[in-house]
Design an enzyme around this catalytic site. Sequence first.
Site, PDB file in Angstrom:
ATOM      1  N   HIS A  20      58.743  47.458  61.361  1.00 23.54           N
ATOM      2  CA  HIS A  20      57.855  48.279  60.565  1.00 23.54           C
ATOM      3  C   HIS A  20      58.187  48.196  59.096  1.00 23.54           C
ATOM      4  O   HIS A  20      57.139  48.611  58.517  1.00 23.54           O
ATOM      5  CB  HIS A  20      57.913  50.010  60.861  1.00 23.54           C
ATOM      6  CG  HIS A  20      57.004  50.478  61.149  1.00 23.54           C
ATOM      7  ND1 HIS A  20      55.410  50.138  61.353  1.00 23.54           N
ATOM      8  CD2 HIS A  20      56.522  52.024  61.007  1.00 23.54           C
ATOM      9  CE1 HIS A  20      54.676  51.179  61.036  1.00 23.54           C
ATOM     10  NE2 HIS A  20      55.356  52.514  61.013  1.00 23.54           N
ATOM     11  N   ASN A  66      53.579  57.207  57.152  1.00 19.57           N
ATOM     12  CA  ASN A  66      52.633  58.032  57.413  1.00 19.57           C
ATOM     13  C   ASN A  66      51.949  58.974  56.098  1.00 19.57           C
ATOM     14  O   ASN A  66      50.723  59.580  56.309  1.00 19.57           O
ATOM     15  CB  ASN A  66      52.690  58.935  58.617  1.00 19.57           C
ATOM     16  CG  ASN A  66      52.947  58.227  59.802  1.00 19.57           C
ATOM     17  OD1 ASN A  66      52.772  57.004  59.806  1.00 19.57           O
ATOM     18  ND2 ASN A  66      53.301  58.907  60.670  1.00 19.57           N
ATOM     19  N   ASP A  91      52.995  45.796  58.180  1.00 21.00           N
ATOM     20  CA  ASP A  91      53.114  45.127  59.521  1.00 21.00           C
ATOM     21  C   ASP A  91      51.905  45.158  60.281  1.00 21.00           C
ATOM     22  O   ASP A  91      51.074  46.224  60.293  1.00 21.00           O
ATOM     23  CB  ASP A  91      54.227  45.891  60.254  1.00 21.00           C
ATOM     24  CG  ASP A  91      54.124  47.317  60.668  1.00 21.00           C
ATOM     25  OD1 ASP A  91      53.727  47.612  61.732  1.00 21.00           O
ATOM     26  OD2 ASP A  91      54.159  47.969  59.580  1.00 21.00           O
ATOM     27  N   ASN A 112      48.848  53.908  60.528  1.00 15.83           N
ATOM     28  CA  ASN A 112      48.882  55.531  59.993  1.00 15.83           C
ATOM     29  C   ASN A 112      49.159  55.565  58.414  1.00 15.83           C
ATOM     30  O   ASN A 112      48.772  56.236  57.676  1.00 15.83           O
ATOM     31  CB  ASN A 112      49.804  56.402  60.701  1.00 15.83           C
ATOM     32  CG  ASN A 112      49.489  56.852  62.089  1.00 15.83           C
ATOM     33  OD1 ASN A 112      48.386  56.897  62.472  1.00 15.83           O
ATOM     34  ND2 ASN A 112      50.588  56.893  63.041  1.00 15.83           N
TER      35      ASN A 112
END
Length: 187
Positions: A20, A66, A91, A112
């Site tokens: 991530h 997020n 990613d 997100n």
Amino acid sequence: MKYLIVGLGNIGSEYDGTRHNIGFRVLDAFAEASNTSFNTDRYGDIAHMRLKNKMLTLLKPSTYMNLSGNAVRYWKDKEGIATDHILVIVDDLAIPFGAIRLKPSGSNAGHNGLKNIAQTIGTQQYARLRFGIGNDFPRGCQVDYVLGHFSLDQRQQLPARIDIACETIRAFCLSGIQFAMCNFNNK
């Protein structure tokens, strides 16, 4: 001309090296190749650099993935950067490991971080560089996979793949998105 190059990731040592955080890793490599270093500032780690006649602001948001839109909006406005001069590195599960896809705009594809950026700046019309992390995980284990570490084989291939992502960033800033897409997508 000014550009805002944003690498998405999560802050904290527990996220270092995870799939991530590939946006952070690409931006770190890009800055290092230019002998540029990051300093902590509002909403994240920031570096400023010149690439020929272009001024680049590199941003690694500290807002967690997020909520990345707050950092992007702040630095976009502070530096007076046009939306079409924003590039977000992220990613992507839908792309095989190491493959990259540069697009001038698009949906958030369930990401997100991208969703929050679009909501916060009011448009999806910003470029994104999607770095493939693959999707080799059992059903229901997506979160563990995304927040997990690359395999040994992938870690060995990662430097070369990150170099291609860095070349794509340079091409985006110096030659424009169409040139960069034609020359680096699917490489």
